[in-house]
Write an enzyme that holds these catalytic residues in place. Structure first.
Site, PDB file in Angstrom:
ATOM      1  N   ASN A 162       8.186 -11.099 -11.199  1.00  0.00           N
ATOM      2  CA  ASN A 162       7.119 -11.460 -12.155  1.00  0.00           C
ATOM      3  C   ASN A 162       5.931 -10.905 -11.555  1.00  0.00           C
ATOM      4  OD1 ASN A 162       9.013 -12.796 -14.042  1.00  0.00           O
ATOM      5  ND2 ASN A 162       8.668 -14.561 -12.433  1.00  0.00           N
ATOM      6  N   HIS A 175       5.337 -10.102  -3.905  1.00  0.00           N
ATOM      7  CA  HIS A 175       6.814 -10.468  -3.803  1.00  0.00           C
ATOM      8  C   HIS A 175       7.629 -10.446  -5.144  1.00  0.00           C
ATOM      9  CE1 HIS A 175       5.047 -14.094  -5.832  1.00  0.00           C
ATOM     10  NE2 HIS A 175       6.308 -14.449  -5.860  1.00  0.00           N
TER      11      HIS A 175
END
Lengths: 361, 361
Positions: A162, A175
């Protein structure tokens, strides 16, 4: 915690394994059976307590020494570690939840949630990393997919990202995440069912789609020797790309060296197009559809799905009662126009992929 | 345009019908078949041109005389008219789209989109209206459901409401919508499939759920003689209520007088609870799951689904790659706590419903 180094020619891959007596984190989550939808729902109300950006002053993914730090030591390339606030995971030996549950069934939410840090640098994005870093991320995805597929409580490994506060990313540090679901998620299960029906009829839904899209050409964003990126025919989001392996492979671990090398280029190129196509970089979601851990893997065809809820003009596709309540999707996407915009966003990249960048291996 | 009056004892229901030569609006939308999901997607990129709140200075739902005005004349109770910017609808005779389409199938998006104005007053909400007005809205829903079910290009009528700018409502004036979909929307289709399987096994999934929830009691919000409102067992949203008819009826037109009278009370009570449970009224989405226009209507059991993406503390359930990309839902709802909060929000209403408010008929 596991570390993966960009320099894969180094004598040892700098890797740290969990202590031998590792105990799975208790997520505290339960699975409840939604009899009307025929789906498991992960009940995780306690997750509202997890930290959000700005709550802690120290970034847990930056290398350091404090209590918040997840990756002790100095600079690193790619790190994978257990999510400290997992949505899934139960202590003790766990198998799969029942296949045909009665109404009002709930079971502990087995499975696993991991975090993949894309490097020790905080103020950057995966799209801005060199190709070799994206390649290392691919190695980490493949390695963890193989490892998690061997767990009895994991039915489906999903590597995802996301990206951007606008889509709810709670940490700014670049990440992604890896979930080992104890069930096959519904959208992937339906895609699999469609693929199996096609396979029984003698074809592969994915191979056939790739062939047809290449002929149509209008929705292709980027075509390499081993990968093809295109806007799906019935795109639901303002920008949406499906990235298919040309070879009928089930998952990331099954990719060979050449395929991995080109994937790093192509994947980064799609991310760079998402960053360049609008005035400000698009927030996006990305995930890998891989074969399940067990059962019927031969029908699956590895692909990534990347999409942005945001369009070029800052308009956001909002989901309303139609989509969320009935599942009937009213798409405001123009697939052919989106593909043209993504092609034009970085014209030079296309040739880069054709060269398959030997220097980057 | 159709008008429905609160005073149903008046000699004539003040009603205006369309001109005899009515031509369906061309939405310009197409249906494209998403072969991987096995679903139709409504492609409506041109809808980005529709007006948003603040774009026009004149509210089209307030009575008036201007070009923007949808309902000419003075004050009215409930009005239903064609959506000027429909997502569905194609001119000429249309039937249903193919039942088993090939990949890369697209067809004109037949069907119909209507708007239901809940009254001529602008600065109010349906929750704030008297019970008799809610009753008139129910009459309008039932009347339009019956009418649209007779169209060959409508497979499923859905009456719904997106309430609040936070969930994308583009007009502040209290209103809902009615879609006549040319296909059965996927979530409703799956609920129907589950109900049919249960019916073949000799039960009704819905009747059994009502009975079990009444025994469990912990998720019941409001129980009347004809209706029961409860938080679903595997709730996905911070606040979510399923409102079931106790009698096994297929749709709104099948409700008798007593059921309609109590529904007005119970439905308004649920809306009032959504308005009172948090510091500010919750935005919400609400829709009716009814039997399809044709085929297998006996398994269906009328119910409404109401939910809010917002919780008591202002936290919003955001959908990320997990939900949107794989369909695996991580719910942060606590169904039993949500039911308790909704019960406590307006304690006195419960008794009101038990009385079935004869004065309101």
């Amino acid at each position: 915690m596991r570390l993966y180094a960009d320099d894969r020619s180094a004598p040892a891959r700098h890797e740290m394994t969990e202590p031998a007596g590792r105990v799975d984190l208790d997520s505290g989550s339960r699975l409840r059976w939604d009899a009307l939808a025929g789906e498991w729902v992960v009940m995780a109300a306690h997750r509202l307590k997890r930290p959000f950006s700005g709550v802690t002053s120290v970034c847990p993914l930056c290398p350091g020494t404090g209590a918040e730090c997840e990756i002790p030591g100095g600079a690193y390339d790619v790190a994978v570690f257990d999510n400290r606030y997992p949505a899934l995971g139960a202590p003790g030996p766990r198998g799969a939840p029942p296949a045909a549950p009665e109404p009002f069934t709930d079971v502990p939410a087995a499975g696993v949630c991991e975090v993949v840090s894309f490097g020790s640098a905080h103020n950057t994005t995966l799209a801005e990393q060199p190709v070799r870093r994206v390649r290392t991320v691919i190695e980490a995805w493949a390695d963890r997919t193989r490892a998690l597929n061997s767990r009895p409580d994991v039915a489906q490994v999903v590597c995802f990202e996301n990206h951007g506060a606008a889509v709810g990313a709670s940490l700014a540090h670049p990440h992604g995440q890896i979930y080992g679901y104890p069930f096959v998620p519904p959208l992937l299960a339906r895609g699999r069912d469609a693929a199996r029906r096609a396979r029984r009829a003698g074809g592969c839904l994915f191979c056939d789609t790739v062939a047809a899209e290449e002929v149509a050409a209008v929705r292709v964003v980027l075509a390499g020797r081993h990968w093809i990126a295109m806007v799906p025919y019935a795109a639901r989001w303002p920008f949406e790309v499906h990235l298919f392996a040309r070879r009928h492979v089930p998952d990331l671990p099954a990719l060979d060296e050449e395929e991995r090398a080109e994937l790093a280029l192509v994947y980064r190129s799609v991310l760079r197009r998402f960053a360049a196509v609008a005035e400000t970089p698009l927030p996006y979601m990305a995930l890998w559809a891989q074969a399940p851990a067990r059962g019927g893997r031969e029908a699956d065809h590895l692909h990534a799905r990347l999409f942005s809820t945001h369009g070029v003009d800052g308009r956001v596709k909002r989901l309303a009662a139609g989509e969320l309540g009935t599942g009937a999707w009213v798409s405001e996407a123009d697939p052919e126009a989106a593909a043209a915009a993504l092609r034009a966003a970085i014209p030079s990249d296309r040739a880069d992929v054709r060269r398959t960048a030997k220097h980057d291996r």
